[in-house]
Write an enzyme that holds these catalytic residues in place. Structure first.
Site, PDB file in Angstrom:
ATOM      1  N   ASP A 110       0.798  -1.404  -0.002  1.00  0.00           N
ATOM      2  CA  ASP A 110       0.011  -0.100  -0.070  1.00  0.00           C
ATOM      3  C   ASP A 110       0.942   1.114   0.062  1.00  0.00           C
ATOM      4  O   ASP A 110       0.329   2.427  -0.479  1.00  0.00           O
ATOM      5  CB  ASP A 110      -1.035   0.086   1.099  1.00  0.00           C
ATOM      6  CG  ASP A 110      -2.121  -1.058   1.122  1.00  0.00           C
ATOM      7  OD1 ASP A 110      -2.299  -1.503   0.071  1.00  0.00           O
ATOM      8  OD2 ASP A 110      -2.776  -1.264   2.324  1.00  0.00           O
ATOM      9  N   HIS A 149      -9.710  -1.663  -1.795  1.00  0.00           N
ATOM     10  CA  HIS A 149      -8.644  -1.861  -2.982  1.00  0.00           C
ATOM     11  C   HIS A 149      -8.912  -3.036  -3.838  1.00  0.00           C
ATOM     12  O   HIS A 149      -9.614  -3.955  -3.581  1.00  0.00           O
ATOM     13  CB  HIS A 149      -7.288  -2.271  -2.102  1.00  0.00           C
ATOM     14  CG  HIS A 149      -6.988  -1.447  -1.238  1.00  0.00           C
ATOM     15  ND1 HIS A 149      -5.784  -1.866  -0.251  1.00  0.00           N
ATOM     16  CD2 HIS A 149      -7.369  -0.143  -0.775  1.00  0.00           C
ATOM     17  CE1 HIS A 149      -5.616  -0.768   0.458  1.00  0.00           C
ATOM     18  NE2 HIS A 149      -6.523   0.184   0.015  1.00  0.00           N
ATOM     19  N   ASP A 159      -7.310  -4.981  -5.273  1.00  0.00           N
ATOM     20  CA  ASP A 159      -6.790  -6.362  -5.191  1.00  0.00           C
ATOM     21  C   ASP A 159      -7.223  -7.237  -4.350  1.00  0.00           C
ATOM     22  O   ASP A 159      -6.909  -8.443  -4.191  1.00  0.00           O
ATOM     23  CB  ASP A 159      -5.137  -6.265  -4.762  1.00  0.00           C
ATOM     24  CG  ASP A 159      -5.022  -5.606  -3.341  1.00  0.00           C
ATOM     25  OD1 ASP A 159      -5.902  -5.159  -2.776  1.00  0.00           O
ATOM     26  OD2 ASP A 159      -3.709  -5.652  -2.859  1.00  0.00           O
ATOM     27  N   CYS A 173      -1.345  -7.698  -0.007  1.00  0.00           N
ATOM     28  CA  CYS A 173      -1.538  -6.233   0.699  1.00  0.00           C
ATOM     29  C   CYS A 173      -0.060  -6.283   1.478  1.00  0.00           C
ATOM     30  O   CYS A 173       0.321  -5.207   1.792  1.00  0.00           O
ATOM     31  CB  CYS A 173      -2.343  -6.271   1.809  1.00  0.00           C
ATOM     32  SG  CYS A 173      -4.075  -6.496   1.118  1.00  0.00           S
TER      33      CYS A 173
END
Lengths: 649, 649
Positions: free
Chosen positions: B353, B474, B476, B631
């Site tokens: 991130d 997010h 992802d 992440c």
């Protein structure tokens, strides 16, 4: 390409689905089929078109098709629903019949004048993009920079309301056409939306009246319309719009807020989506989006070859002689003359320098727009107070005081007639500005915010000339354009110490006056500056020597500023061009046979082009203050016939 | 088109003129001829080519030609002077012979690698413009955003000096080639100059050493070069450069200072002019200008399909299990692992991130560049302190604190493998970001400064997905790409509650566990959000359903924020992709025959693509904190083989 939407159906229940004509549903059967299903079949009503993926080996209306994890029905609808029970897709697996019901079919189209003919067509297939040229497409927007209000006025783009119905004609009509059942299913919404970036440049208003206002601006203005609520702005990027039911049209008015500039390419997208409700607290899902693209009209300058409409001059305590000459000229030509009186000009006589006239244009409307110079002399308030008004726009660029120089006066901003350069066409001409040499380590320049603005308009690609050699530093001190019946339709007139030298030498030879009235070495130096510009103009405007006429004009170095030049005698190239009439500073040259030799020469050079010379005495009130006729006047001209969107950029 | 220069010659004296090969002198004879001349003739030496305008009726070397006001000799030189007496133009009128002497002929060429082969060619005819594509031309510049200094470091583009010679390789070589007499005539100067706008984006240094450094970067670095004076910068837009005399080359180093952005298209022009002296106090006139254009390399992201170089993870007090799994995976794959220890990460474990790896590329050099997120967690200093260094660049965009949300973390910034969409090629893939629905009246967004930066890079045109339905927000969390041996070379993996539902239903049917372990209605709602993204991805990346694999993943609404979703169990799509090895969050699903049914399903889906699954236990240290393997990691990858300048934009 059709807008495709993935839809998952549950095998526990039949499914009612909202569809939009022009989009395609991608129904995955994997989950919908009862466990253990090996085959399925599909039937549907007439309004429904379907395809199977993977395509079956043979035609399969009603026939059994093998079911796999990848089996998908692609469904599209040919027109909107009349009633809620019209349309049906039935599919069967394991003898369990499943109804998949596209019960609510809507036709939704956000429409604009994408073909640029002045009327809003229905669902133009190119409305989502914008291209230049006669075969181009994409709608056009005006910056609403005029002022409908006469009292307490300000440009309309600074006011987030429509206060007069006449303001609508400065906006672009956008029509939302819908067709379908009387109401949207519960929780569904129509929403119009723009991006954060575009919101700085556009506002959208809606006609609140339910009466479908037909696609004619004329009718609109003949009836007073009370209320046009603001739909989108920089404060509101997305807003629900009403769905009227049945077959309906709703009018929107799109208002441009700012001109193309360094950080804005002029393109704006407006979207309309149909939203499906999800669950309290979760945002609705857009299941169909239609979009339209606008380009904001650039600000366009008007060269000397365009027909005048109105001439502007100042009245001061000392310019009676000049004003008398100008009035006579303008009235003889039949144009309007607007005199800015002393209470407004406060002694600032340089009408050319405070402002530049231009215009903006769209298929539905066009109006003049004054560009106010950051110069800010005493004429400062004139453009805003006296010119801004209904169908007369106003734009300015604000510069830091310290960045503003004499080169920011708009005697230093001109535009050429249409030219073609190495095959590249400039049907709106090219903007010309004066700056320091690009190689200079110091020197004056036109301020960056104005230069950025001029370059960003794109349609009259600017050319930078060298004007910093002049004390005042304006390109109108050494060049102008006049119309001509032949060649490219114009001549470039250039100040030429050589031409003056030759003329005076001839006079001397014939026994008239002194040839050595000027310092030859300075003339050669200063001629080098003009020749540098001559070479740039020839190259950037595609001119030959035969397109240029040298006028007999001398310069001298200024007494105070010993390194920059001023005109020796009234600078004849600094003229006002009104059709075939030229208003030329009276040069007060040596007399031959009772007539000024410079006037004789000037007339002889211009006569061949069918132009009439009128010499105006500006000696004491302009020339001695380092300006001339052109510096002290301005001309509002008709726009080009050529439409800027037909440029091939 | 040859650069043309107007020259006036005086009939009182012979004229010595400085010429530049490649430019043309336009000599007006009108003034040069003695009064009363009716004819003239011209002769010249071999190095001089001339034409007459208007062209004479017959060949006229030495023959008499009628003289008119328009008579012009066009003179050009084929090569530089060897001595001062070499070249001569003699013209005769009224038996008075006039020598017009182009005594000093110079050849001047500012050269760059305009053909993009890594070496600077001589006077490339296309060096003045920049076009895309394999047949395109125009030189390339890097933003010098790495840091050669290890102590007290800062990105080199923030330092207006060259402190280490190794810094030169991050710049583009530009060579000034001159040929001519030993010295410039008195008062003449060579000057390099840039515009005010470009000066914000570029600096130019010069090799002070007179020894001509040959056109090879390698040689340069093998000798220590003491001094590289700054020639051009935002402080100095124009500066004289030495003329070396004879046949000489002088090296310049051009340094890019900033990346393309909303207000900068990436193009930069550098000019070199020969100035002619005029008079004390009056700026010298540029009589010849050569120019070159550079484009700054965009910042380019690297998709999962590119080969890894190094894997980055954090070590925290509680992530031993995760770290052990990652170390084992990375070491088995043979890549480097970089662990960011707690003194640096201060408990912030979200390595994905804080930063995004990318690179910049030119024909002469390329290096990775980290984009630092405006997120600013405790990992904030890591990109600058630990990554920035020699041949490792750094760039960031600063946003207002209030504008930064969870969507600014770069788990929300990914890039697709290369795709072709309706015939349009994206050989560097397309950037993917997550935002709110464009129709949402409120919602979180990636901050505008980062979005503007990403769009301005142009070569990986971004696609906006909808990620605001997720609590963390997010992309992802619901998608990734894995390499594949067939089709488009990759598969898009999407989280699919449907696939999970089907899997668990099958298990239930076979007597394993409960099928109703989750709330079906929420799964359908949340599936709608993924399907919306699926439709966008299919449309914007040109994918078919067969390019997509649905992974069995369930979501639930977050307990605190009741309207946004989090993963029900470890979110397997949030994986790390290392070549054919996948590091997948261990899902802890129901066991069937002693093996996790979710792992079994995952392996079976990936095996067909030749991919190996390694399940990593991130449950307590990542999953419970709403993140997973992806992440908590980041991967530096090799650049694309495809060169960005070969794109056809």
């Amino acid at each position: 390409m059709a807008h495709r939407r993935t839809l998952r159906v549950d095998y526990d229940s039949s499914t009612n689905v909202v569809c939009v004509v022009g989009s395609e549903l991608n129904v995955n059967l994997d989950r919908g089929a009862p466990p253990g299903s090996k085959f399925f079949s599909v039937k549907c009503t007439a309004n429904v078109k379907f395809e199977l993926s993977p395509p079956p080996v043979e035609s399969s209306h009603g026939a059994l098709v093998p079911l796999s994890g990848k089996s998908v029905i692609l469904i599209s609808m040919s027109h909107a629903s009349q009633s809620e029970k019209d349309d049906k897709v039935i599919w069967t697996a394991m003898k369990i019949q499943k109804a998949f019901n596209p019960t609510q079919v809507f036709q939704i189209s956000l429409d604009v004048d994408a073909d640029r003919d002045g009327t809003v067509e229905i669902n133009n297939p190119h409305k989502e993009s914008w291209t230049w040229g006669p075969n181009g497409h994409g709608a056009i927007l005006l910056v609403n920079c005029d002022a409908e209000k006469i009292h307490d006025k300000s440009p309309d783009n600074e006011d987030p309301r429509i206060v007069k119905v006449s303001d609508l004609k400065d906006m672009s009509l956008m029509v939302l056409r819908t067709r379908g059942p009387a109401e949207l299913p519960e929780g569904y919404k129509l929403t119009m939306h723009i991006s954060q970036g575009d919101a700085e440049s556009v506002r959208v208003f809606r006609a609140a009246s339910r009466e479908a206002v037909k696609n004619s601006l004329h009718k609109l203005f003949s009836s007073f319309v009370k209320d046009y609520p603001l739909v989108l702005s920089s404060e509101v990027l997305s807003q629900e719009v009403p769905y009227l039911g049945g077959s309906a049209e709703m009018n929107f008015y799109v208002e441009g807020l700012r001109f193309p500039d360094k950080d804005f390419d002029g393109l704006i997208t407006i979207n309309l989506s149909l939203l499906q409700p999800v669950k309290e607290g979760i945002p609705e899902t857009p299941i169909f989006t239609d979009k339209v693209v606008f380009r904001v009209s650039p600000w366009i300058m008007t060269p000397n070859t365009l027909q005048p409409v109105e001439v502007f001059v100042c009245s001061t305590s000392d310019n009676y002689q000049f004003l008398k000459g100008m009035k006579a000229l303008v009235s003889r030509c039949g144009y309007k003359l607007k005199v800015c009186f002393e209470y407004m000009n406060r002694g600032d006589r340089w009408m050319q320098d405070e402002l530049e006239f231009g215009y903006i244009d769209s298929p539905h409307h066009s109006f003049p727009v004054v560009l106010d110079s950051p110069r800010d002399g005493h004429l400062d308030d004139f453009p805003y107070d006296e010119l801004l008004g209904p169908d007369f726009g106003y734009v300015t660029r604000v510069a830091h005081r310290k960045d503003v120089s004499s080169l920011d006066s708009f005697g230093n901003l001109e535009v050429s007639p249409p030219v073609t350069v190495n095959g590249k066409k400039y049907p709106l001409g090219r903007i010309l500005i004066g700056v320091a040499f690009p190689t200079a380590t110091k020197g004056r320049n036109m301020t960056k915010v104005v230069q950025d603005f001029l370059w960003a308009q794109k349609v009259q690609e600017p050319v930078a000339l060298f004007s910093d050699w002049l004390c005042v530093g304006h390109i109108d001190e050494f060049m102008t354009f006049v119309p001509a019946p032949d060649r490219k339709g114009f001549r470039l007139l250039l100040a030429s110490p050589d031409a003056a030298y030759k003329l005076f030498r001839g006079l001397h030879k014939d026994g008239h006056g002194q040839a050595k009235m000027f310092d030859g070495i300075h003339q050669i130096i200063l001629h080098g500056c003009i020749d540098w510009n001559r070479d740039v103009l020839k190259r950037e405007l595609g001119l030959d020597d035969d397109d240029i006429i040298d006028l007999p004009i001398l310069f001298k170095l200024d007494e105070e500023d010993g390194s920059r030049a001023v005109a020796y005698y009234p600078d004849m190239v600094n003229m006002i061009v009104l059709g075939k009439d030229l208003g030329i500073p009276k040069p007060f040259g040596p007399k031959v046979d009772g007539r000024c030799a410079l006037e004789t020469e000037m007339c002889s050079l211009m006569e061949g082009l069918g132009l009439r010379c009128t010499f105006i005495d500006d000696f004491s009130s302009y020339h001695k203050l380092l300006g001339e006729v052109h510096c002290g006047s301005n001309v509002l001209r008709k726009p080009f016939d050529f439409k800027w969107w037909n440029l091939e950029l």
